[in-house]
Write an enzyme that holds these catalytic residues in place. Sequence first.
Site, mmCIF file in Angstrom:
data_model
loop_
_atom_site.group_PDB
_atom_site.id
_atom_site.type_symbol
_atom_site.label_atom_id
_atom_site.label_comp_id
_atom_site.label_asym_id
_atom_site.label_seq_id
_atom_site.Cartn_x
_atom_site.Cartn_y
_atom_site.Cartn_z
ATOM 1 N N ASN A 1 158.554 -22.188 60.162
ATOM 2 C CA ASN A 1 158.127 -23.340 59.368
ATOM 3 C C ASN A 1 157.471 -22.860 58.082
ATOM 4 O O ASN A 1 158.140 -22.106 57.357
ATOM 5 C CB ASN A 1 157.368 -24.406 60.175
ATOM 6 C CG ASN A 1 156.136 -24.003 60.910
ATOM 7 O OD1 ASN A 1 156.197 -23.268 61.863
ATOM 8 N ND2 ASN A 1 154.996 -24.503 60.498
ATOM 9 N N ASP A 2 156.293 -23.275 57.752
ATOM 10 C CA ASP A 2 155.738 -23.084 56.397
ATOM 11 C C ASP A 2 155.908 -21.685 55.800
ATOM 12 O O ASP A 2 155.677 -20.683 56.486
ATOM 13 C CB ASP A 2 154.232 -23.317 56.395
ATOM 14 C CG ASP A 2 153.798 -24.556 57.127
ATOM 15 O OD1 ASP A 2 154.650 -25.291 57.619
ATOM 16 O OD2 ASP A 2 152.582 -24.767 57.204
ATOM 17 N N PHE B 1 148.001 -19.540 62.037
ATOM 18 C CA PHE B 1 148.570 -20.621 61.242
ATOM 19 C C PHE B 1 148.641 -20.235 59.757
ATOM 20 O O PHE B 1 148.274 -19.138 59.372
ATOM 21 C CB PHE B 1 147.744 -21.900 61.444
ATOM 22 C CG PHE B 1 148.106 -22.696 62.675
ATOM 23 C CD1 PHE B 1 148.828 -22.130 63.715
ATOM 24 C CD2 PHE B 1 147.712 -24.029 62.790
ATOM 25 C CE1 PHE B 1 149.167 -22.874 64.847
ATOM 26 C CE2 PHE B 1 148.045 -24.778 63.919
ATOM 27 C CZ PHE B 1 148.766 -24.207 64.943
ATOM 28 N N SER B 2 149.071 -21.191 58.958
ATOM 29 C CA SER B 2 149.411 -20.905 57.565
ATOM 30 C C SER B 2 148.269 -20.329 56.746
ATOM 31 O O SER B 2 147.100 -20.598 57.004
ATOM 32 C CB SER B 2 149.913 -22.185 56.888
ATOM 33 O OG SER B 2 151.217 -22.425 57.328
ATOM 34 N N ARG C 1 142.281 -25.928 58.036
ATOM 35 C CA ARG C 1 143.351 -24.912 58.011
ATOM 36 C C ARG C 1 144.013 -24.699 56.649
ATOM 37 O O ARG C 1 143.774 -25.416 55.703
ATOM 38 C CB ARG C 1 144.423 -25.271 59.032
ATOM 39 C CG ARG C 1 145.068 -26.637 58.855
ATOM 40 C CD ARG C 1 146.117 -26.857 59.957
ATOM 41 N NE ARG C 1 146.671 -28.204 59.920
ATOM 42 C CZ ARG C 1 146.167 -29.245 60.573
ATOM 43 N NH1 ARG C 1 145.087 -29.104 61.309
ATOM 44 N NH2 ARG C 1 146.740 -30.425 60.483
ATOM 45 N N ASP C 2 144.908 -23.724 56.643
ATOM 46 C CA ASP C 2 145.844 -23.433 55.553
ATOM 47 C C ASP C 2 145.146 -22.966 54.267
ATOM 48 O O ASP C 2 145.343 -23.553 53.194
ATOM 49 C CB ASP C 2 146.735 -24.652 55.258
ATOM 50 C CG ASP C 2 147.396 -25.210 56.505
ATOM 51 O OD1 ASP C 2 147.505 -24.466 57.494
ATOM 52 O OD2 ASP C 2 147.797 -26.391 56.490
ATOM 53 N N GLU D 1 147.641 -31.336 54.573
ATOM 54 C CA GLU D 1 147.863 -29.940 54.959
ATOM 55 C C GLU D 1 148.247 -29.091 53.740
ATOM 56 O O GLU D 1 148.598 -29.608 52.690
ATOM 57 C CB GLU D 1 148.986 -29.866 56.004
ATOM 58 C CG GLU D 1 148.645 -30.606 57.301
ATOM 59 C CD GLU D 1 149.658 -30.350 58.404
ATOM 60 O OE1 GLU D 1 149.249 -29.955 59.499
ATOM 61 O OE2 GLU D 1 150.872 -30.533 58.175
HETATM 62 C C1 FRU Z 1 152.203 -27.514 58.288
HETATM 63 C C2 FRU Z 1 151.399 -26.974 59.446
HETATM 64 C C3 FRU Z 1 150.126 -26.310 58.950
HETATM 65 C C4 FRU Z 1 149.809 -25.312 60.011
HETATM 66 C C5 FRU Z 1 151.197 -24.867 60.421
HETATM 67 C C6 FRU Z 1 151.312 -24.509 61.885
HETATM 68 O O1 FRU Z 1 153.549 -27.615 58.501
HETATM 69 O O2 FRU Z 1 151.127 -27.976 60.368
HETATM 70 O O3 FRU Z 1 149.073 -27.212 58.672
HETATM 71 O O4 FRU Z 1 149.035 -24.264 59.535
HETATM 72 O O5 FRU Z 1 152.083 -25.917 60.116
HETATM 73 O O6 FRU Z 1 152.521 -23.898 62.163
#
Ligand code: FRU
Length: 493
Positions: A38-39, A98-99, A167-168, A223
């Site tokens: 994903n991200d 996570f991100s 997060r992120d 996010e």
């Molecule tokens: C966005 C998200 C982030 C998180 C990640 C987890 O797509 O939900 O907020 O860090 O994906 O995989």
Amino acid sequence: MISEKLKKAREYEEKYAGYIPEEERPAYHLSPMIGWMNDPNGFSYYQGKYHLFYQYNPYDIKWGPMHWGHAVSEDLLHWEYLPCALAPDTQYDGAGCFSGSALELEDGRQLLMYTGVREEVKENGVRDTLQTQCMAVGDGLNYEKYEGNPVLTEENLPQGGSRYDFRDPKIWREKDGSFAAIVANRSDDESGSLLLYRSEDGFQWKLASMVDRCYNEFGKMWECPDMFELDGKTLILTSPQDMCRSGLEFHNGNNTMYLMGTFDPKSGEFVRESLGSIDYGIDFYATQTMLAPDGRRIMVAWMQNWDACVTPVNNPRWFGQITVPRELRVKDGRLIQNPVREIEKLRGRRVHHNIVLCNETTLQGVYGRVMDMTVTITPVKGDVYERFRLKLAQGSRHYTVITYKPLTSVLKLDRSNSGSCRDVVHERSLVVRRQEGKIRLRVLMDRYSIEVFVNDGEQAVSATIYTPQTANGVSFEIVGQAMLEVDKYDLCV
Ligand code: FRU
């Protein structure tokens, strides 16, 4: 020291290296080495190469224990996989890395900042994930998690900030050499806020201000924030969850949004002047930008929609793609995006046509699935046509269609016949700037995606498609008549 979990992930990667035939992947869009992506994370330039990490579950084509996958490139289009960079292998990130983001330290090491997630059983017995910000340092290949982790915890939150939605982090260097990071949080009104943290050394962080917040106006949690200066403006990018549709600007579910305005570093206050959707297509989320050595602000995103994450039947080995990297600019209060200029180096055979279009036609040499094609429609002597249609990835049963109606100035992308056998979103419309029927569409196609840049990057529309590669036809159709100019290049990767 490599943990057991990271070792396992790397051995798994080694075992499956080359397992996915090249032609079963996108040609110039990054896809995961194996499994799920994903991200985009840690998008940066480090020791002569672009680095792009990504949210990664090597073991399945579904979201799972989040690792950081890793790839490098010299031109942002040819990517080489490096071994998995981070695994969820500590007490503070055991439920996922996570991100996050990356930059280069003065001493030549690469600094990663990411969200460490761990499971917690709440007072009411419900399980939740506690989120903190963590650091790792490495040489571009191997990373050591910082012994002082986590560096930002609930103690660094403003009053009412949620420890479960924190997060992120997106990190950058200020002109004076100090570090800054913008981090997503959820406020006590249940909707998003964006927190700015500052640090002198990149490891000890302090809350500076809340730069903006949602107040339940644009979705809920925000996010993947990003913040930077561009063409005299301050831009904040974020990806709101749980949005309700608002005209044709924002759609239901997960969106991406830019906020443009001015930022006062002394007060930490950001004043919004305009905002909008970053991409109007179906598959686009979780943007991240980087500043290239030549000064360009370049953005990537996950070319996927969380709500449309259904496993394609014809592609069981990988899931998820990153968009083509896009150069950003600001013009007339709008965010402009165009594919990185490096793509021009991939251009092979050129086909050019200039005709009066008055029904449906195909054009000699205009077909393909990996191409860069610009289509310009201009009304003949002010005689505005009713509807223009561009069909792509066309086979006997398949096609993806882009329709433009100058009367309403609405452009629509429809991938209902693009190989998906799932009942998820397949259509999306947007309002395009009115220009008396004239419209220019730059279409970038790869094996499993279409990205359209409307009117020189004023809007972008991205979607994944699952059509068999043999469906490579292109046709043009009009109700009325107009001049059609087509400039098409095969992309040779
Ligand atoms: C966005 C998200 C982030 C998180 C990640 C987890 O797509 O939900 O907020 O860090 O994906 O995989």
